[in-house]
Enzyme design. Structure first.
Site, mmCIF file in Angstrom:
data_model
loop_
_atom_site.group_PDB
_atom_site.id
_atom_site.type_symbol
_atom_site.label_atom_id
_atom_site.label_comp_id
_atom_site.label_asym_id
_atom_site.label_seq_id
_atom_site.Cartn_x
_atom_site.Cartn_y
_atom_site.Cartn_z
ATOM 1 N N LYS A 178 21.265 11.313 7.820
ATOM 2 C CA LYS A 178 21.599 12.738 7.798
ATOM 3 C C LYS A 178 20.566 13.524 8.620
ATOM 4 C CE LYS A 178 21.437 16.115 4.208
ATOM 5 N NZ LYS A 178 21.544 16.492 2.806
ATOM 6 N N LYS A 187 11.861 10.904 -3.929
ATOM 7 C CA LYS A 187 10.719 11.794 -3.673
ATOM 8 C C LYS A 187 9.443 11.242 -4.279
ATOM 9 C CE LYS A 187 12.742 16.272 -2.687
ATOM 10 N NZ LYS A 187 12.719 17.713 -2.971
ATOM 11 N N LYS A 203 15.155 18.066 8.400
ATOM 12 C CA LYS A 203 13.967 18.697 8.987
ATOM 13 C C LYS A 203 12.702 17.901 8.676
ATOM 14 C CE LYS A 203 14.000 21.382 4.865
ATOM 15 N NZ LYS A 203 14.815 22.359 4.201
#
Ligand code: TRP
Length: 334
Positions: A199, A117, A202
Site C-alpha cells: 500500500k 506496530k 508515508k
C-alpha cells in the site's frame, strides 16, 4: 452545523502522524466530500492516537493544523460538517478509560495493527499503543455514529468497537448506536509507486514510492516517471502487471474515467507517455488542494475559528453520551 435527526451519522478521523498521501486522499477524504449532504458528518484530527508512537512536538502541532487545513482544502465544509481536533474534546479520553474496563486483554492482543506496530517500535511498546483501539471505539461511540468510513486496515478496529458496544449494551441497554465500517468504492486503494505489492504509505523509506498532497509539481512528475512498471509496454490491467494496474487506477480517478476508458485512451502508446500523463493529471488534481492548504495555513485565525467551533459542537454531542454512560454505570452525577 446542527444534527439532522433524519440523517445517519458518519464519523472518521485521520492521524496527524506525518504528511497525507495521494492514498489518503483517493482512499478516504475525496470520498468523504460527497457524503456531507446525505449524512451528519464528523471528522477529527486524531492527535491523541498519534502519540502512541513518538512524535516531535513542533511537528505534531504543525501536522495537526496541516491535516485540518487539508480537510478544508479537499472540500470538507465547516458549515456542513463538524471538523475538530481530538484533544480539544476531553470526553474522548474519558470514555476511552471507561471502555478500557469493558474491553478484554485478549481482544486487544489480537489486533494486527498492535502486533505490527509493536514489532516496528520494539523500543516503545507503551500501554497507549495497546489500548489504542479503545480510544478509537470512544471516538466512534461518543457520537453515536452509524457509519465509519475507513480503509480495510481499520476494519478490525471497527469490529472490536462493535464488540465493545454490544457488551456494554448487553449490560446497559440502549447506550450506544451499533456502528458499521463503511468501505468506499473498490479500486480506491493506492499502491506504492516503487513496490506495487505494498500500500502507498508515508512511512515508506523510499520517498519515491509515495505522493504527498503537498508535493511540488516537479516532484510529482519525477515520482511518476520513476514509477515501477514492467517490460512489456502495454497499458492494460493484469495480475502480472501490478505497477501498470496501479497507475491506471490512479489516472482513472484523477481524470474521472473508468479504467477501461484509460486503457482505450492509451492503446498503442508507450509507458513514457502514460507516466507523463499520470503525473500531469495528478498535479492538476492536487493543485487546488496544495494551494488551498497553503493559503489556509497562512490564515491561522480562520483555522482557529473552525477548530474551536468544531470542538464546541463535538463537545456538546459528546457530553450527552457521557452523561448517559455515567448514569448507567453508577457514577454519581455532578
Ligand atoms: N486509527 C485510524 C487510522 O489510523 C484513525 C482513527 C482514529 C479513526 N480514530 C478513528 C478512524 C475513529 C475512524 C474512526 O487510520
Amino acid at each position: 452545523m446542527i444534527m439532522d435527526k433524519e440523517k445517519k451519522t458518519m464519523l472518521s478521523c485521520v492521524q496527524p502522524s506525518g504528511k497525507l498521501t495521494l492514498g489518503n486522499y483517493l482512499g478516504a477524504m475525496r470520498n468523504w466530500v460527497g457524503l456531507q449532504d446525505d449524512y451528519n458528518c464528523i471528522f477529527s484530527v486524531a492527535n491523541e492516537h498519534a502519540i502512541t508512537v513518538r512524535q516531535v512536538p513542533a511537528e505534531l502541532r504543525r501536522n495537526t493544523l496541516e491535516v485540518l487545513a487539508q480537510y478544508i482544502a479537499c472540500g470538507l465544509d465547516p458549515q456542513k460538517t463538524i471538523l475538530f481536533i481530538q484533544s480539544h474534546v476531553a470526553a474522548h479520553a474519558e470514555l476511552a478509560w471507561i471502555l478500557n474496563c469493558y474491553t478484554m486483554f485478549g481482544e486487544l492482543s489480537r489486533m494486527t495493527q498492535f502486533k505490527d506496530k509493536s514489532a516496528r517500535h520494539a523500543d516503545n511498546v507503551n500501554a497507549g499503543l495497546f489500548t489504542y483501539p479503545t480510544l478509537m471505539a470512544a471516538d466512534i461511540l461518543l457520537y453515536q455514529a452509524d457509519y465509519v468510513p475507513v480503509g480495510i486496515d481499520q476494519v478490525q478496529h471497527v469490529e472490536l468497537t462493535r464488540n465493545i458496544a454490544q457488551r456494554f449494551n448487553n449490560l446497559f441497554p440502549n447506550t450506544f448506536t451499533m456502528p458499521e465500517a463503511y468501505l468506499g468504492k473498490v479500486g480506491a486503494k493506492v499502491m506504492s509507486l516503487q513496490d506495487p505489492a505494498k500500500k502507498m504509505s508515508k512511512s515508506d523509506d523510499n520517498t519515491n514510492s509515495f505522493i504527498l498532497l503537498l508535493d511540488k509539481p516537479e516532484d510529482i512528475m519525477r515520482k511518476f516517471k520513476r514509477a515501477v512498471t514492467d517490460s512489456d509496454n502495454r497499458i492494460v490491467r493484469a495480475e502480472d502487471k501490478p505497477g501498470v494496474s496501479n497507475l491506471i487506477g490512479i489516472y482513472a480517478l484523477a481524470t474521472n474515467q473508468t479504467p477501461e476508458q484509460v486503457e482505450a485512451e492509451f492503446e498503442g502508446k508507450g509507458y513514457g507517455d502514460f507516466k507523463t500523463a499520470c503525473g500531469e493529471a495528478v498535479v492538476e488534481m492536487l493543485r487546488p488542494i496544495r494551494e488551498g492548504t497553503e493559503d489556509l495555513l497562512k490564515n491561522k485565525d480562520y483555522l482557529e475559528q473552525v477548530y474551536k467551533e468544531g470542538a464546541q459542537q463535538a463537545a456538546y454531542l459528546a457530553r450527552k453520551t457521557m452523561d448517559k454512560v455515567h448514569r448507567k454505570i453508577g457514577f454519581v452525577a455532578k
